[in-house]
Design a protein around this motif. Structure first.
Motif, short mmCIF file in Angstrom:
data_model
loop_
_atom_site.label_atom_id
_atom_site.label_comp_id
_atom_site.label_asym_id
_atom_site.label_seq_id
_atom_site.Cartn_x
_atom_site.Cartn_y
_atom_site.Cartn_z
N GLY A 59 -6.76 -5.86 14.25
CA GLY A 59 -6.35 -5.29 12.90
C GLY A 59 -7.18 -6.38 12.06
O GLY A 59 -7.81 -5.98 11.02
N GLY A 60 -7.25 -7.70 12.43
CA GLY A 60 -7.75 -8.91 11.69
C GLY A 60 -9.31 -8.45 11.67
O GLY A 60 -9.81 -8.78 10.66
N ASN A 61 -9.84 -8.04 12.78
CA ASN A 61 -11.25 -7.77 12.88
C ASN A 61 -11.76 -6.50 11.89
O ASN A 61 -12.63 -6.70 11.35
N GLN A 62 -11.00 -5.39 11.86
CA GLN A 62 -11.16 -4.37 10.82
C GLN A 62 -11.02 -5.16 9.44
O GLN A 62 -11.94 -4.58 8.64
N GLU A 72 -2.37 -6.97 3.62
CA GLU A 72 -1.09 -7.08 3.99
C GLU A 72 -0.51 -6.51 5.48
O GLU A 72 0.50 -7.02 6.06
N CYS A 73 -1.57 -5.99 6.13
CA CYS A 73 -1.16 -5.10 7.32
C CYS A 73 -1.38 -6.19 8.28
O CYS A 73 -1.90 -7.05 8.26
N ASP A 78 -2.46 -7.83 11.85
CA ASP A 78 -3.61 -7.99 12.60
C ASP A 78 -3.64 -7.64 13.96
O ASP A 78 -4.82 -8.00 14.69
N ASP A 79 -2.67 -6.87 14.57
CA ASP A 79 -2.72 -6.39 15.69
C ASP A 79 -3.22 -4.69 15.77
O ASP A 79 -3.52 -4.25 14.70
N PHE A 80 -2.91 -4.11 16.87
CA PHE A 80 -3.47 -2.64 16.96
C PHE A 80 -2.63 -1.80 15.99
O PHE A 80 -3.02 -0.62 15.53
N VAL A 81 -1.40 -1.89 15.66
CA VAL A 81 -0.57 -1.27 14.94
C VAL A 81 -1.46 -1.05 13.32
O VAL A 81 -0.84 -0.22 12.47
N PHE A 82 -2.29 -1.80 13.11
CA PHE A 82 -3.11 -1.92 11.75
C PHE A 82 -3.52 -0.45 11.59
O PHE A 82 -3.42 0.03 10.44
N ASP A 83 -3.94 0.28 12.65
CA ASP A 83 -4.42 1.74 12.24
C ASP A 83 -3.46 2.52 11.64
O ASP A 83 -3.71 3.36 10.96
N ASN A 84 -2.17 2.27 12.37
CA ASN A 84 -1.15 3.26 11.88
C ASN A 84 -0.71 2.75 10.57
O ASN A 84 -0.29 3.97 9.82
N GLU A 85 -0.55 1.60 10.27
CA GLU A 85 -0.03 1.57 8.91
C GLU A 85 -1.23 1.65 7.87
O GLU A 85 -0.99 2.23 6.82
N LYS A 110 6.73 -4.62 2.83
CA LYS A 110 5.74 -5.36 1.76
C LYS A 110 4.41 -4.63 1.71
O LYS A 110 3.66 -4.58 0.47
N ILE A 111 4.02 -3.62 2.72
CA ILE A 111 2.72 -3.15 2.57
C ILE A 111 2.79 -1.86 1.44
O ILE A 111 1.67 -1.27 0.89
N PHE A 112 4.04 -1.42 1.14
CA PHE A 112 4.12 -0.30 0.21
C PHE A 112 4.75 -0.73 -1.04
O PHE A 112 5.00 0.06 -2.01
N LYS A 113 4.78 -2.12 -1.47
CA LYS A 113 5.21 -2.54 -2.75
C LYS A 113 4.03 -2.53 -3.52
O LYS A 113 2.78 -2.61 -3.20
N PRO A 114 4.12 -2.46 -4.91
CA PRO A 114 2.84 -2.21 -5.87
C PRO A 114 2.21 -3.40 -5.83
O PRO A 114 0.87 -3.32 -6.35
N ASN A 115 2.61 -4.61 -5.61
CA ASN A 115 1.74 -5.76 -5.76
C ASN A 115 1.37 -6.17 -4.40
O ASN A 115 0.96 -7.26 -4.35
N ALA A 116 1.33 -5.39 -3.18
CA ALA A 116 0.96 -5.75 -2.25
C ALA A 116 -0.62 -6.29 -2.18
O ALA A 116 -1.41 -5.67 -3.07
N LYS A 117 -0.98 -6.85 -1.47
CA LYS A 117 -2.27 -7.73 -1.40
C LYS A 117 -3.29 -6.92 -0.83
O LYS A 117 -3.23 -6.24 0.13
N LYS A 118 -4.64 -6.53 -1.52
CA LYS A 118 -5.68 -5.83 -1.15
C LYS A 118 -6.68 -6.78 -0.52
O LYS A 118 -6.38 -7.91 -0.59
N LEU A 119 -7.77 -6.15 -0.22
CA LEU A 119 -8.95 -7.08 0.37
C LEU A 119 -9.50 -7.62 -0.94
O LEU A 119 -9.85 -7.34 -1.66
#
Length: 265
Positions: free
Chosen positions: A67-70, A173-174, A176-183, A241-250
């Motif tokens: 996930g971190g690589n992506q 906020e997602c 860094d492992d494989f579950v990143f794809d699903n998030e 955290k990933i669904f909160k309005p102020n969650a951090k973008k790239l």
């Protein structure tokens, strides 16, 4: 470029030396404007081969995980002002020959995101282990139920996005492992973006990367958790955290450790 859209292919790499060149040579560079590889501290010569192939290459000083690589891939693509970003694994498990079709689905405004599904073709015939096939079917049914989708799978690593999707989602906020794809797919659904699918043949062979049984189990439980978190956020019961309005973008202004910048023709 396609329909006036800049197409960038990103390749999250880890020990891909044996398959990178074969993958690279099948990319249709008449429509692809740039290829960016992020090397997640490989122990082989992936980064040097990428440089020899004149691929823009980013090398992590520490292993950041899939996930971190992506995250580095998408940050670099946005920095290059991509309109459409296609993620292709350099392990040759997915065919680069689908890139024109995938890009067209986005360039002509039919979808906001596209996934290349192994389950729309004969995944078992392509060598997918039976336990992975069964797990894929079960997890996909679970996710469709809780996300209100009708996708054939959520677990392919071959996918593409419009720039607006990558700019909007709080990917920083997602996981860094494989579950990143699903998030990521859960967030795309949550934000109301339209996901398209295209059939993709499956190829399993020794050099292709694949997680072992233990990590597959960890991933499976992570997928179930993401689906439940989505449902709670969608119903307004609780927003993680990933669904909160102020969650951090790239942060596209963040510095990336460029190992090699492609030489322009």
């Amino acid at each position: 470029m396609l329909n006036g859209k800049k197409i960038v292919v990103v390749m999250p790499a880890y020990n891909a030396e044996k398959t990178l060149e074969k993958t690279y040579k099948e990319i249709y560079q008449d429509i692809v404007d740039e290829i960016i590889l992020t090397d997640d501290k490989s122990s082989d010569n992936t980064k040097d081969l990428a440089k020899d192939l004149n691929i823009t290459t980013i090398v992590h000083k520490e292993n950041r995980g899939y996930g971190g690589n992506q995250k580095s891939c998408y940050t670099a693509a946005l920095k290059s002002d991509a309109d459409i970003v296609i993620m292709l694994h350099p392990d040759y498990q997915y065919t680069p020959k689908l890139i024109p079709a995938i890009a067209s689905m986005l360039a002509f405004e039919e979808y906001d995101a596209v996934i290349a599904s192994r389950m729309l073709s004969n995944a078992l015939e392509g060598g997918m282990p039976l336990y992975k096939y069964i797990a894929n079917k079960f997890l996909t049914a679970f996710e469709n139920l809780f996300l209100g989708q009708h996708l054939s799978e959520y677990h392919t690593g071959y996918r593409a996005f419009k720039k607006s999707v990558l700019q909007t989602l709080p990917l920083d906020e997602c996981d860094d492992d494989f579950v990143f794809d699903n998030e990521m797919l859960a967030l795309i659904t949550y934000h109301g973006y339209k996901i398209g699918e295209i059939s993709c043949p499956t190829k399993y062979f020794p050099e292709a990367s694949s997680i072992n049984f233990a990590r597959s189990c960890k991933y499976g439980f992570g997928v179930l958790a993401v689906s439940l978190k989505y449902f709670l956020a969608y119903t307004g019961i609780y927003k993680s955290k990933i669904f909160k309005p102020n969650a951090k973008k790239l942060d596209i202004n963040a510095d990336l450790p460029y190992y090699y910048k492609r030489e322009e023709n």
